[in-house]
Design an enzyme around this catalytic site. Structure first.
Site, PDB file in Angstrom:
ATOM      1  CB  ALA A  23       4.368  10.180   6.861  1.00  0.00           C
ATOM      2  CG  ASN A  24      -1.278   9.623   9.518  1.00  0.00           C
ATOM      3  OD1 ASN A  24      -1.197  10.464   8.621  1.00  0.00           O
ATOM      4  ND2 ASN A  24      -2.387   8.989   9.811  1.00  0.00           N
ATOM      5  N   GLY A  28       2.564   5.440   3.048  1.00  0.00           N
ATOM      6  CA  GLY A  28       3.356   6.599   3.467  1.00  0.00           C
ATOM      7  C   GLY A  28       4.122   6.294   4.744  1.00  0.00           C
ATOM      8  CB  SER A 154      -4.115   5.612  -8.429  1.00  0.00           C
ATOM      9  OG  SER A 154      -5.017   4.552  -8.599  1.00  0.00           O
ATOM     10  CE1 TYR A 179      -7.549   8.155  -4.632  1.00  0.00           C
ATOM     11  CE2 TYR A 179      -7.759   6.571  -6.430  1.00  0.00           C
ATOM     12  CZ  TYR A 179      -7.090   7.041  -5.308  1.00  0.00           C
ATOM     13  OH  TYR A 179      -5.963   6.395  -4.872  1.00  0.00           O
TER      14      TYR A 179
HETATM   15  N1  LIG Z   1      -4.234   1.614  -1.121  1.00  0.00           N
HETATM   16  C1  LIG Z   1      -4.365   1.517  -2.419  1.00  0.00           C
HETATM   17  O1  LIG Z   1      -4.835   0.496  -2.941  1.00  0.00           O
HETATM   18  C2  LIG Z   1      -3.938   2.648  -3.301  1.00  0.00           C
HETATM   19  C3  LIG Z   1      -3.972   2.464  -4.694  1.00  0.00           C
HETATM   20  C4  LIG Z   1      -3.563   3.492  -5.518  1.00  0.00           C
HETATM   21  C5  LIG Z   1      -3.116   4.679  -4.973  1.00  0.00           C
HETATM   22  N2  LIG Z   1      -3.104   4.852  -3.627  1.00  0.00           N
HETATM   23  C6  LIG Z   1      -2.636   6.148  -3.103  1.00  0.00           C
HETATM   24  O2  LIG Z   1      -1.708   5.903  -2.070  1.00  0.00           O
HETATM   25  C7  LIG Z   1      -1.617   7.064  -1.225  1.00  0.00           C
HETATM   26  C8  LIG Z   1      -1.552   6.623   0.208  1.00  0.00           C
HETATM   27  O3  LIG Z   1      -2.753   5.969   0.530  1.00  0.00           O
HETATM   28  P1  LIG Z   1      -2.835   4.650   1.412  1.00  0.00           P
HETATM   29  O4  LIG Z   1      -3.402   3.605   0.567  1.00  0.00           O
HETATM   30  O5  LIG Z   1      -1.557   4.419   2.105  1.00  0.00           O
HETATM   31  O6  LIG Z   1      -4.008   5.044   2.429  1.00  0.00           O
HETATM   32  P2  LIG Z   1      -4.000   5.690   3.869  1.00  0.00           P
HETATM   33  O7  LIG Z   1      -3.413   4.764   4.840  1.00  0.00           O
HETATM   34  O8  LIG Z   1      -5.381   6.174   4.081  1.00  0.00           O
HETATM   35  O9  LIG Z   1      -3.011   6.923   3.738  1.00  0.00           O
HETATM   36  C9  LIG Z   1      -3.435   8.161   3.205  1.00  0.00           C
HETATM   37  C10 LIG Z   1      -2.688   9.255   3.916  1.00  0.00           C
HETATM   38  O10 LIG Z   1      -3.072  10.531   3.350  1.00  0.00           O
HETATM   39  C11 LIG Z   1      -3.500  11.371   4.412  1.00  0.00           C
HETATM   40  N3  LIG Z   1      -4.508  12.325   4.008  1.00  0.00           N
HETATM   41  C12 LIG Z   1      -5.692  12.082   3.403  1.00  0.00           C
HETATM   42  N4  LIG Z   1      -6.378  13.227   3.278  1.00  0.00           N
HETATM   43  C13 LIG Z   1      -5.612  14.208   3.823  1.00  0.00           C
HETATM   44  C14 LIG Z   1      -5.789  15.590   4.042  1.00  0.00           C
HETATM   45  N5  LIG Z   1      -6.907  16.240   3.687  1.00  0.00           N
HETATM   46  N6  LIG Z   1      -4.790  16.283   4.610  1.00  0.00           N
HETATM   47  C15 LIG Z   1      -3.647  15.685   5.006  1.00  0.00           C
HETATM   48  N7  LIG Z   1      -3.435  14.346   4.865  1.00  0.00           N
HETATM   49  C16 LIG Z   1      -4.415  13.639   4.285  1.00  0.00           C
HETATM   50  C17 LIG Z   1      -4.106  10.385   5.441  1.00  0.00           C
HETATM   51  O11 LIG Z   1      -4.262  11.012   6.692  1.00  0.00           O
HETATM   52  P3  LIG Z   1      -5.369  10.476   7.737  1.00  0.00           P
HETATM   53  O12 LIG Z   1      -4.776   9.249   8.372  1.00  0.00           O
HETATM   54  O13 LIG Z   1      -5.545  11.629   8.656  1.00  0.00           O
HETATM   55  O14 LIG Z   1      -6.602  10.130   6.949  1.00  0.00           O
HETATM   56  C18 LIG Z   1      -3.059   9.311   5.408  1.00  0.00           C
HETATM   57  O15 LIG Z   1      -1.939   9.673   6.156  1.00  0.00           O
HETATM   58  C19 LIG Z   1      -2.825   7.938  -1.582  1.00  0.00           C
HETATM   59  O16 LIG Z   1      -2.411   9.039  -2.341  1.00  0.00           O
HETATM   60  C20 LIG Z   1      -3.686   7.010  -2.431  1.00  0.00           C
HETATM   61  O17 LIG Z   1      -4.444   7.737  -3.371  1.00  0.00           O
HETATM   62  C21 LIG Z   1      -3.491   3.862  -2.775  1.00  0.00           C
END
Ligand SMILES: NC(=O)c1ccc[n+]([C@@H]2O[C@H](COP(=O)([O-])OP(=O)(O)OC[C@H]3O[C@@H](n4cnc5c(N)ncnc54)[C@H](OP(=O)(O)O)[C@@H]3O)[C@@H](O)[C@H]2O)c1
Length: 303
Positions: A23-24, A28, A154, A179
């Site tokens: 959520a940071n 999220g 995804s 992934y």
């Molecule tokens: N962006 C896209 O195009 C896209 C497309 C399809 C699916 N998604 C999915 O959307 C979700 C959110 O991603 P986002 O795009 O919003 O990217 P993001 O801003 O990088 O958010 C990912 C979040 O997951 C946390 N995280 C990753 N690894 C972790 C770990 N080992 N332990 C605890 N927390 C962890 C990250 O923490 P940190 O900040 O500490 O890294 C961050 O808070 C993910 O599940 C991703 O697979 C994204």
């Protein structure tokens, strides 16, 4: 002990407890902020205390909602997940919504100290374990109100079927394969939760947010970063990318209330990979239960 706010301002999510992982940042953070702005009692689960505190302060500042708590867990450690689940369970009487959103991609194959391939553990096993540990409180909420579990999956789930003989990708690791399979697991988990808990009132779903302008593209190595740069102008904003997420987690629209374990994009149920079968979902659940069992046992020995 922290309870769902009883004197929060009138809002449609007042007295509801929302747990959001990852959520940071990214979608999220956007979803968590939305839930807080509507009066929810919010539990954010973040990997870093520093980034989590910054997010908590930002959400509090933007929403004036003070009923927000930070829980710190690194999802590459199942012991960390067990600890944070205990903390969350001690903090709330019931949980109305669990958003399993944390995830990422990894450039090379790494094995965690728990002995699992990193993407498999962080994107799937950790959320699977957390969901199971929080399920009693979700079922309590479902019994007299409602409960939902939403997985951020995804389109990448269509990349490749699961190989149950090689869940740790020892044979043919690639960032995309690791992934994609983990995102397939997210989708299958939602299906299986519906099968197991749907008749007890737990509404499960998964979704593809679109290709969204978040920092995820910078965290998965050089190829992901290059792809991110090329696609950046065509990607969706975080606001748009979090829309279906927020809708599944909070809307009273018929389609969201009857998500039935299905997979959504842009508020619509959409097609899934042919190999995303009920059999795969059931088998993945059983195998995952076996893999996380030692961590549950260590918890009961410790307590
Ligand atoms: N962006 C896209 O195009 C896209 C497309 C399809 C699916 N998604 C999915 O959307 C979700 C959110 O991603 P986002 O795009 O919003 O990217 P993001 O801003 O990088 O958010 C990912 C979040 O997951 C946390 N995280 C990753 N690894 C972790 C770990 N080992 N332990 C605890 N927390 C962890 C990250 O923490 P940190 O900040 O500490 O890294 C961050 O808070 C993910 O599940 C991703 O697979 C994204």
């Amino acid at each position: 002990m922290v309870r769902a706010e009883t004197n929060s301002p009138p809002a449609d999510l007042a007295n509801k407890v929302y747990v959001v992982t990852g959520a940071n940042s990214g979608i999220g953070f956007a979803a968590a902020e939305n839930f807080a702005s509507r009066g929810a009692a919010l539990a954010i689960v973040c990997r870093s205390a520093e980034r989590g505190t910054a997010a908590l302060n930002a959400i509090r500042g933007k929403t004036n909602n003070t009923n927000i708590n930070l829980f710190v867990a690194d999802f590459t450690s199942l012991g960390s997940v067990v600890r944070v689940a205990q903390e969350i369970n001690h903090s709330y009487d019931e949980i109305h919504v669990l958003c399993n959103n944390a995830g990422g991609a990894n450039a090379g194959r790494t094995v965690t100290k728990d002995g699992f391939e990193k993407t498999f553990e962080a994107n799937h096993l950790a959320g699977f374990l957390l969901t199971n540990l929080l399920m009693p409180k979700l079922l309590l909420a479902a019994a007299h109100d409602s409960a939902r579990v939403v997985f951020t999956s995804s389109l990448g789930h269509k990349n490749s079927p699961l190989d149950f003989d090689d869940l740790n990708l020892e044979k043919d690791y690639s960032t995309l394969r690791a992934y994609g399979r983990s995102k397939l697991m997210n989708l299958l988990n939602a299906r299986e939760i519906h099968k197991r808990y749907g008749d007890q009132g737990v509404i499960a779903s998964s979704f593809h947010p679109g290709a969204v302008r978040t920092s995820i593209w910078k965290k998965g190595g050089i190829l992901a970063a290059m792809l991110g740069i090329v696609m950046w102008p065509f990607m969706w904003s975080i606001k748009r990318g979090s829309d279906t997420f927020i809708w599944l987690a909070s809307s009273n629209d018929e389609a969201a209330l009857n998500a039935n374990g299905n997979y959504f994009f842009d508020r619509r149920q959409v097609s899934i990979a042919p190999f995303a079968t009920d059999e795969a979902a059931e088998r993945l659940w059983r195998v995952s239960e076996e893999l996380v069992q030692p961590f549950l046992e260590s918890q009961s020995t410790a307590s």
